[in-house]
Scaffold this motif. Structure first.
Motif, mmCIF file in Angstrom:
data_model
loop_
_atom_site.group_PDB
_atom_site.id
_atom_site.type_symbol
_atom_site.label_atom_id
_atom_site.label_comp_id
_atom_site.label_asym_id
_atom_site.label_seq_id
_atom_site.Cartn_x
_atom_site.Cartn_y
_atom_site.Cartn_z
ATOM 1 N N ILE A 128 8.833 14.835 -5.538
ATOM 2 C CA ILE A 128 8.745 13.563 -6.262
ATOM 3 C C ILE A 128 7.534 13.580 -7.192
ATOM 4 O O ILE A 128 7.613 13.128 -8.335
ATOM 5 C CB ILE A 128 8.675 12.378 -5.281
ATOM 6 N N LYS A 129 6.422 14.121 -6.731
ATOM 7 C CA LYS A 129 5.223 14.217 -7.566
ATOM 8 C C LYS A 129 5.508 15.067 -8.809
ATOM 9 O O LYS A 129 5.102 14.714 -9.913
ATOM 10 C CB LYS A 129 4.068 14.810 -6.761
ATOM 11 N N PHE A 130 6.195 16.191 -8.633
ATOM 12 C CA PHE A 130 6.571 17.043 -9.758
ATOM 13 C C PHE A 130 7.415 16.249 -10.753
ATOM 14 O O PHE A 130 7.137 16.245 -11.963
ATOM 15 C CB PHE A 130 7.352 18.263 -9.259
ATOM 16 N N PHE A 131 8.450 15.566 -10.264
ATOM 17 C CA PHE A 131 9.351 14.812 -11.130
ATOM 18 C C PHE A 131 8.612 13.691 -11.862
ATOM 19 O O PHE A 131 8.730 13.548 -13.091
ATOM 20 C CB PHE A 131 10.516 14.242 -10.313
ATOM 21 N N LYS A 132 7.856 12.907 -11.139
ATOM 22 C CA LYS A 132 7.142 11.790 -11.757
ATOM 23 C C LYS A 132 6.105 12.285 -12.764
ATOM 24 O O LYS A 132 5.951 11.695 -13.845
ATOM 25 C CB LYS A 132 6.495 10.916 -10.682
ATOM 26 N N GLY A 133 5.409 13.342 -12.429
ATOM 27 C CA GLY A 133 4.404 13.882 -13.343
ATOM 28 C C GLY A 133 5.004 14.407 -14.627
ATOM 29 O O GLY A 133 4.516 14.115 -15.729
ATOM 30 N N ARG A 134 6.081 15.187 -14.489
ATOM 31 C CA ARG A 134 6.746 15.746 -15.686
ATOM 32 C C ARG A 134 7.290 14.640 -16.573
ATOM 33 O O ARG A 134 7.102 14.666 -17.790
ATOM 34 C CB ARG A 134 7.896 16.671 -15.277
ATOM 35 N N THR A 135 7.986 13.686 -15.973
ATOM 36 C CA THR A 135 8.603 12.640 -16.790
ATOM 37 C C THR A 135 7.549 11.747 -17.429
ATOM 38 O O THR A 135 7.698 11.356 -18.588
ATOM 39 C CB THR A 135 9.603 11.810 -15.970
ATOM 40 N N ALA A 136 6.488 11.433 -16.712
ATOM 41 C CA ALA A 136 5.424 10.608 -17.299
ATOM 42 C C ALA A 136 4.799 11.325 -18.490
ATOM 43 O O ALA A 136 4.541 10.707 -19.533
ATOM 44 C CB ALA A 136 4.365 10.287 -16.245
ATOM 45 N N THR A 137 4.573 12.621 -18.355
ATOM 46 C CA THR A 137 4.004 13.401 -19.460
ATOM 47 C C THR A 137 4.959 13.444 -20.648
ATOM 48 O O THR A 137 4.555 13.229 -21.795
ATOM 49 C CB THR A 137 3.674 14.834 -18.992
ATOM 50 N N LEU A 138 6.229 13.703 -20.389
ATOM 51 C CA LEU A 138 7.204 13.813 -21.480
ATOM 52 C C LEU A 138 7.469 12.477 -22.167
ATOM 53 O O LEU A 138 7.843 12.446 -23.336
ATOM 54 C CB LEU A 138 8.514 14.405 -20.946
ATOM 55 N N LEU A 139 7.273 11.377 -21.453
ATOM 56 C CA LEU A 139 7.523 10.043 -22.017
ATOM 57 C C LEU A 139 6.266 9.417 -22.609
ATOM 58 O O LEU A 139 6.309 8.275 -23.076
ATOM 59 C CB LEU A 139 8.118 9.123 -20.952
ATOM 60 N N ARG A 140 5.177 10.144 -22.603
ATOM 61 C CA ARG A 140 3.888 9.600 -23.054
ATOM 62 C C ARG A 140 3.967 8.998 -24.453
ATOM 63 O O ARG A 140 3.371 7.963 -24.728
ATOM 64 C CB ARG A 140 2.829 10.695 -23.014
ATOM 65 N N ASN A 141 4.693 9.643 -25.362
ATOM 66 C CA ASN A 141 4.782 9.145 -26.742
ATOM 67 C C ASN A 141 5.904 8.132 -26.937
ATOM 68 O O ASN A 141 6.035 7.563 -28.018
ATOM 69 C CB ASN A 141 4.977 10.316 -27.706
ATOM 70 N N THR A 165 14.464 6.223 -3.909
ATOM 71 C CA THR A 165 14.347 5.242 -4.979
ATOM 72 C C THR A 165 12.940 5.323 -5.538
ATOM 73 O O THR A 165 11.965 5.257 -4.790
ATOM 74 C CB THR A 165 14.616 3.809 -4.471
ATOM 75 N N ILE A 166 12.857 5.499 -6.853
ATOM 76 C CA ILE A 166 11.574 5.558 -7.549
ATOM 77 C C ILE A 166 11.578 4.419 -8.571
ATOM 78 O O ILE A 166 12.491 4.316 -9.392
ATOM 79 C CB ILE A 166 11.375 6.904 -8.265
ATOM 80 N N SER A 220 0.860 -1.172 0.000
ATOM 81 C CA SER A 220 0.000 0.000 0.000
ATOM 82 C C SER A 220 0.895 1.220 0.000
ATOM 83 O O SER A 220 1.816 1.327 0.808
ATOM 84 C CB SER A 220 -0.890 0.009 1.237
ATOM 85 N N ALA A 221 0.612 2.139 -0.914
ATOM 86 C CA ALA A 221 1.419 3.360 -0.995
ATOM 87 C C ALA A 221 1.342 4.141 0.304
ATOM 88 O O ALA A 221 2.287 4.827 0.680
ATOM 89 C CB ALA A 221 0.964 4.226 -2.167
ATOM 90 N N ILE A 222 0.229 4.018 1.012
ATOM 91 C CA ILE A 222 0.095 4.745 2.272
ATOM 92 C C ILE A 222 1.111 4.255 3.304
ATOM 93 O O ILE A 222 1.593 5.017 4.135
ATOM 94 C CB ILE A 222 -1.353 4.686 2.812
ATOM 95 N N ASN A 223 1.466 2.977 3.235
ATOM 96 C CA ASN A 223 2.469 2.441 4.160
ATOM 97 C C ASN A 223 3.835 3.076 3.952
ATOM 98 O O ASN A 223 4.636 3.157 4.879
ATOM 99 C CB ASN A 223 2.570 0.918 4.036
ATOM 100 N N LEU A 224 4.106 3.510 2.725
ATOM 101 C CA LEU A 224 5.378 4.166 2.441
ATOM 102 C C LEU A 224 5.450 5.537 3.093
ATOM 103 O O LEU A 224 6.527 6.078 3.294
ATOM 104 C CB LEU A 224 5.587 4.307 0.927
ATOM 105 N N GLY A 278 4.019 5.651 -5.164
ATOM 106 C CA GLY A 278 4.905 5.830 -4.019
ATOM 107 C C GLY A 278 6.370 5.904 -4.407
ATOM 108 O O GLY A 278 6.735 5.947 -5.586
ATOM 109 N N TYR A 279 7.205 5.899 -3.397
ATOM 110 C CA TYR A 279 8.655 5.917 -3.547
ATOM 111 C C TYR A 279 9.245 5.557 -2.194
ATOM 112 O O TYR A 279 8.547 5.539 -1.175
ATOM 113 C CB TYR A 279 9.155 7.291 -4.017
ATOM 114 N N TYR A 280 10.520 5.254 -2.193
ATOM 115 C CA TYR A 280 11.226 4.943 -0.954
ATOM 116 C C TYR A 280 12.200 6.078 -0.665
ATOM 117 O O TYR A 280 12.843 6.584 -1.576
ATOM 118 C CB TYR A 280 11.986 3.623 -1.078
#
Length: 152
Positions: free
Chosen positions: A82-95, A22-23, A3-7, A105-107
């Motif tokens: 982390i949310k900023f980084f993951k969101g930007r990279t997911a958007t840029l890698l969409r194609n 670690t992501i 569960s991400a909440i546990n992290l 989550g992340y560690y």
């Protein structure tokens, strides 16, 4: 059960503190194996500095996860960075990447003493060596470290 909440239990976000993070990719897929993808990830890692969200001490991009060692800035909490980084990279890698990029989550580990930084940086940079992706750290292209730039 995961569960991400546990992290998030016990997680603190203190400006000026160092964090090892670690992501992981979604389903641990090896999607970070090509130069253009990894160059984009490296650029986005350094956007954290450009926006003054964090100082990047070290990073390594592995095929299915990323290790970061950062000093947290004062504008955002760690989770927001982390949310900023993951969101930007997911958007840029969409194609480029099919399906989800990131696992939920992340560690993170807060580095409590500055003298631990060099050891943590070495650990992060040596990850490809331990995983058998290279015979020498200098043979692996997807890392950077403010302490070890001369080792490249």
């Amino acid at each position: 059960m995961f569960s991400a909440i546990n992290l998030r239990k016990g997680r603190v976000s203190i400006p000026g503190r160092y964090y090892a993070i670690t992501i992981t990719t979604h389903d641990r897929r090896a999607i970070f194996t090509r130069l253009p993808v990894n160059q984009l990830l490296g650029q986005e890692i350094y956007k954290l500095e450009d926006k003054q969200y964090a100082d990047v001490i070290a990073y390594t991009i592995m095929p299915d996860h990323i290790h970061l060692l950062i000093k947290l800035g004062s504008t955002l909490e760690l989770g927001q960075v982390i949310k900023f980084f993951k969101g930007r990279t997911a958007t840029l890698l969409r194609n480029t990447v099919t399906g989800k990029v990131w696992q939920k989550g992340y560690y993170d580990t807060c580095i409590r003493r500055e003298e631990e930084l060099l050891n943590q940086a070495r650990y992060i940079v040596a990850n490809p060596l331990r995983k058998g992706l290279c015979e020498r750290v200098s043979d692996y292209s997807y890392w950077d470290c403010i302490f070890l730039n001369d080792a490249k």
